[in-house]
Motif scaffolding. Structure first.
Motif, PDB file in Angstrom:
ATOM      1  N   ASP A  75       0.818  -1.215   0.000  1.00  0.00           N
ATOM      2  CA  ASP A  75       0.000   0.000   0.000  1.00  0.00           C
ATOM      3  C   ASP A  75       0.853   1.266   0.000  1.00  0.00           C
ATOM      4  O   ASP A  75       0.369   2.350  -0.346  1.00  0.00           O
ATOM      5  CB  ASP A  75      -0.919   0.018   1.222  1.00  0.00           C
ATOM      6  CG  ASP A  75      -2.031  -1.020   1.133  1.00  0.00           C
ATOM      7  OD1 ASP A  75      -2.298  -1.484  -0.002  1.00  0.00           O
ATOM      8  OD2 ASP A  75      -2.613  -1.358   2.178  1.00  0.00           O
ATOM      9  N   ASN A  76       2.124   1.128   0.391  1.00  0.00           N
ATOM     10  CA  ASN A  76       2.992   2.303   0.509  1.00  0.00           C
ATOM     11  C   ASN A  76       4.086   2.386  -0.556  1.00  0.00           C
ATOM     12  O   ASN A  76       4.540   3.475  -0.890  1.00  0.00           O
ATOM     13  CB  ASN A  76       3.655   2.339   1.889  1.00  0.00           C
ATOM     14  CG  ASN A  76       2.658   2.340   3.014  1.00  0.00           C
ATOM     15  OD1 ASN A  76       2.464   1.312   3.678  1.00  0.00           O
ATOM     16  ND2 ASN A  76       1.989   3.457   3.239  1.00  0.00           N
ATOM     17  N   TYR A  86       7.487   6.055  -2.461  1.00  0.00           N
ATOM     18  CA  TYR A  86       6.925   5.735  -1.147  1.00  0.00           C
ATOM     19  C   TYR A  86       5.898   6.792  -0.782  1.00  0.00           C
ATOM     20  O   TYR A  86       6.181   7.999  -0.841  1.00  0.00           O
ATOM     21  CB  TYR A  86       8.021   5.696  -0.085  1.00  0.00           C
ATOM     22  CG  TYR A  86       7.501   5.615   1.328  1.00  0.00           C
ATOM     23  CD1 TYR A  86       6.970   4.430   1.829  1.00  0.00           C
ATOM     24  CD2 TYR A  86       7.513   6.731   2.164  1.00  0.00           C
ATOM     25  CE1 TYR A  86       6.473   4.346   3.126  1.00  0.00           C
ATOM     26  CE2 TYR A  86       7.029   6.666   3.460  1.00  0.00           C
ATOM     27  CZ  TYR A  86       6.507   5.467   3.935  1.00  0.00           C
ATOM     28  OH  TYR A  86       6.014   5.407   5.207  1.00  0.00           O
ATOM     29  N   ASP A  87       4.717   6.352  -0.388  1.00  0.00           N
ATOM     30  CA  ASP A  87       3.647   7.236   0.067  1.00  0.00           C
ATOM     31  C   ASP A  87       3.215   6.770   1.451  1.00  0.00           C
ATOM     32  O   ASP A  87       2.660   5.673   1.608  1.00  0.00           O
ATOM     33  CB  ASP A  87       2.473   7.199  -0.905  1.00  0.00           C
ATOM     34  CG  ASP A  87       1.399   8.233  -0.563  1.00  0.00           C
ATOM     35  OD1 ASP A  87       1.448   8.806   0.546  1.00  0.00           O
ATOM     36  OD2 ASP A  87       0.512   8.455  -1.403  1.00  0.00           O
ATOM     37  N   SER A  88       3.477   7.605   2.457  1.00  0.00           N
ATOM     38  CA  SER A  88       3.160   7.213   3.834  1.00  0.00           C
ATOM     39  C   SER A  88       1.661   7.204   4.112  1.00  0.00           C
ATOM     40  O   SER A  88       1.227   6.696   5.144  1.00  0.00           O
ATOM     41  CB  SER A  88       3.844   8.185   4.807  1.00  0.00           C
ATOM     42  OG  SER A  88       3.236   9.472   4.726  1.00  0.00           O
ATOM     43  N   LYS A  89       0.875   7.792   3.216  1.00  0.00           N
ATOM     44  CA  LYS A  89      -0.579   7.970   3.380  1.00  0.00           C
ATOM     45  C   LYS A  89      -0.927   8.964   4.488  1.00  0.00           C
ATOM     46  O   LYS A  89      -2.097   9.134   4.836  1.00  0.00           O
ATOM     47  CB  LYS A  89      -1.283   6.632   3.662  1.00  0.00           C
ATOM     48  CG  LYS A  89      -0.972   5.524   2.659  1.00  0.00           C
ATOM     49  CD  LYS A  89      -1.389   5.884   1.252  1.00  0.00           C
ATOM     50  CE  LYS A  89      -1.133   4.716   0.299  1.00  0.00           C
ATOM     51  NZ  LYS A  89      -1.490   5.039  -1.097  1.00  0.00           N
ATOM     52  N   LYS A 139       5.888  11.911   1.374  1.00  0.00           N
ATOM     53  CA  LYS A 139       6.203  11.043   0.245  1.00  0.00           C
ATOM     54  C   LYS A 139       7.691  11.155  -0.065  1.00  0.00           C
ATOM     55  O   LYS A 139       8.323  12.176   0.212  1.00  0.00           O
ATOM     56  CB  LYS A 139       5.395  11.449  -0.995  1.00  0.00           C
ATOM     57  CG  LYS A 139       3.892  11.500  -0.765  1.00  0.00           C
ATOM     58  CD  LYS A 139       3.194  12.260  -1.879  1.00  0.00           C
ATOM     59  CE  LYS A 139       1.759  12.577  -1.484  1.00  0.00           C
ATOM     60  NZ  LYS A 139       1.085  13.425  -2.499  1.00  0.00           N
TER      61      LYS A 139
END
Length: 444
Positions: free
Chosen positions: A178-179, A227-230, A234
């Motif tokens: 997801d990340n 990478y996207d930490s949500k 990022k």
């Protein structure tokens, strides 16, 4: 026979794009340009993601197309000074100086991109066609500026260059989690180069020749991680390999009407990019750093005179590029953007003379952009750019006949050649989402 689509693509992208950072365009499309080119960790649009980090296209849902067209103008100025000598070859103490303005005019600048994905899949795909690089000057022959005085008087005469690089990429991104995402992109390139006079050819009795427009093809690739930490933060990394080209083959014509041929190899440098992004509430912030590896690139890594008095290469140093941008979304349907790009100069004083045909070096670039959101599918984008070289690139005039007394390049004592420039661009474009994907589940 060339297909209708490939003919259209060739005509569309066979235009002069004047580079901003070295000979590299700082961004792709209106949105990315307005963010200063920063997109490695902040993919606000598909063009910026496809250009700088193929992994970042995993953030887009649906089938999206983007097209931009801009008008670019540059205003390089060429200065030169040479000492005057008497009939015995002794300096008189007087100098001959002059200034020439470029008269090139406007150049179109297009960008085309598409991203799509399969519903329920972790795969996302993309395709792009960008004019990613170019340089060009047109300095008319002058009787008052020694560097572009007629060749019969010891100058170069009319100085004109035109370099264009079209890159087509096919991109695949995969969501590792997801990340995290990874992306791969093979790239295919087509370039044209025209030089007047042609310093890569051996000079004749009448000086250096003019050339036809030579072409070359090349290939390379790009890999990226995103990478996207949500939670707003990022990060991204990407590596675009050296684009290896075939040799440009020139058909030369000298002033005395004699002809000849020569070859010159000029690759496109490897680019290392690292980026950070942060999104919160009404703000999106992006910061990128790039290292451009000119020192290991054919055509740029070498410099100086060959044994036959042709020029062996541009002799550029590696450069650092910093791109930064902010987007504000607090106005309904009207996101606003401001961007800045800094680039170091690849041309040192010793080789300024060899780079008169490639003066498009911009140190500081400033951008203002906006988007108007017609609905949830169609956006209209626009950007205005202004850049300046931050002063002159300057060095001595070189002559291979002076090498024995003034090694290594034969600098003429008391001489000078320099150039500076400003650039302006207005670009508009649109992006349209045909179909939105559903939330991705496990890979099918």
């Amino acid at each position: 026979m060339r297909s209708l689509f490939s003919t259209f693509l060739y005509l569309l992208f066979s235009v002069s794009a004047i580079a901003q950072t070295g000979h590299i365009m700082q961004g792709a499309g209106s949105v990315n340009m307005s963010m200063g080119g920063a997109a490695t960790a902040q993919p606000l649009d598909i063009s910026g993601a496809l250009q700088w980090n193929p992994a970042a296209i995993s953030t887009f849902d649906g089938t999206i197309i983007s097209f931009d067209i801009g008008l670019f103008s540059s205003s390089p100025t060429l200065f030169s000074t040479v000492p005057e000598f008497d009939s015995m070859g002794m300096p008189t103490g007087n100098f001959f100086s002059g200034v020439t303005e470029d008269d090139r005019g406007l150049s179109p600048m297009p960008a085309l991109a598409v991203v799509w994905g399969k519903e329920g899949s972790k795969h996302t795909f993309g395709a792009s066609a960008f004019g990613i690089s170019g340089f060009g000057v047109t300095f008319p022959e002058s009787m008052t500026n020694p560097i572009n005085a007629p060749q019969s008087m010891g100058g170069f005469g009319r100085i004109e260059s035109d370099y264009i690089l079209l890159q087509i990429g096919f991109t695949w991104a995969y969501e590792l989690s997801d990340n995290f995402s990874i992306g791969l992109e093979p790239t295919f390139n087509y370039a044209t180069l025209e030089l007047m006079p042609n310093p890569t050819a051996n000079p004749g009795a009448s000086g250096y020749p003019s050339t036809d427009k030579a072409t070359a093809t090349g290939f390379g690739g790009q890999i990226g991680l995103f990478y996207d930490s949500k939670t707003g933060f990022k990060a991204g990394l990407s590596y675009k390999s050296t684009q290896s080209f075939s040799k440009f083959k020139f058909d030369n014509t000298y002033l005395d009407a004699s002809t000849g041929t020569n070859e010159f190899n000029m690759d496109y440098p490897a680019i290392y990019s690292i980026g950070l992004g942060y999104s919160k509430s009404d703000f999106d912030i992006a910061l990128d750093y790039r290292l451009v590896d000119y020192e290991n690139t054919d055509g740029f890594s070498t410099t100086g005179w060959t044994p036959t008095a042709s020029v062996s290469g541009f002799g550029w140093q590696n450069i650092s590029i910093v791109s930064a941008g902010v987007q504000y979304k607090g106005i309904n349907k009207l996101p606003l953007r401001v961007g800045y790009t800094y680039s170091s100069n690849p041309i040192n004083d010793d080789v300024a003379f060899f780079n008169i045909p490639a003066t498009a070096i911009i140190k500081n670039a400033f951008q203002l952009g906006l988007t108007y959101e017609f609905n949830d599918r169609l956006n209209l984008n626009a950007v205005y750019h202004h850049g300046d070289s931050g002063g002159k690139t300057s060095g001595q005039i070189l002559n291979p006949g002076f090498i024995p007394n003034f090694p290594p390049y034969g600098a003429i004592p008391g001489s000078n050649v320099s150039y500076e420039m400003t650039t302006d661009l207005f670009m508009i474009g649109f992006n349209y989402t045909f179909k939105r994907k559903e939330v991705k589940n496990n890979d099918l």
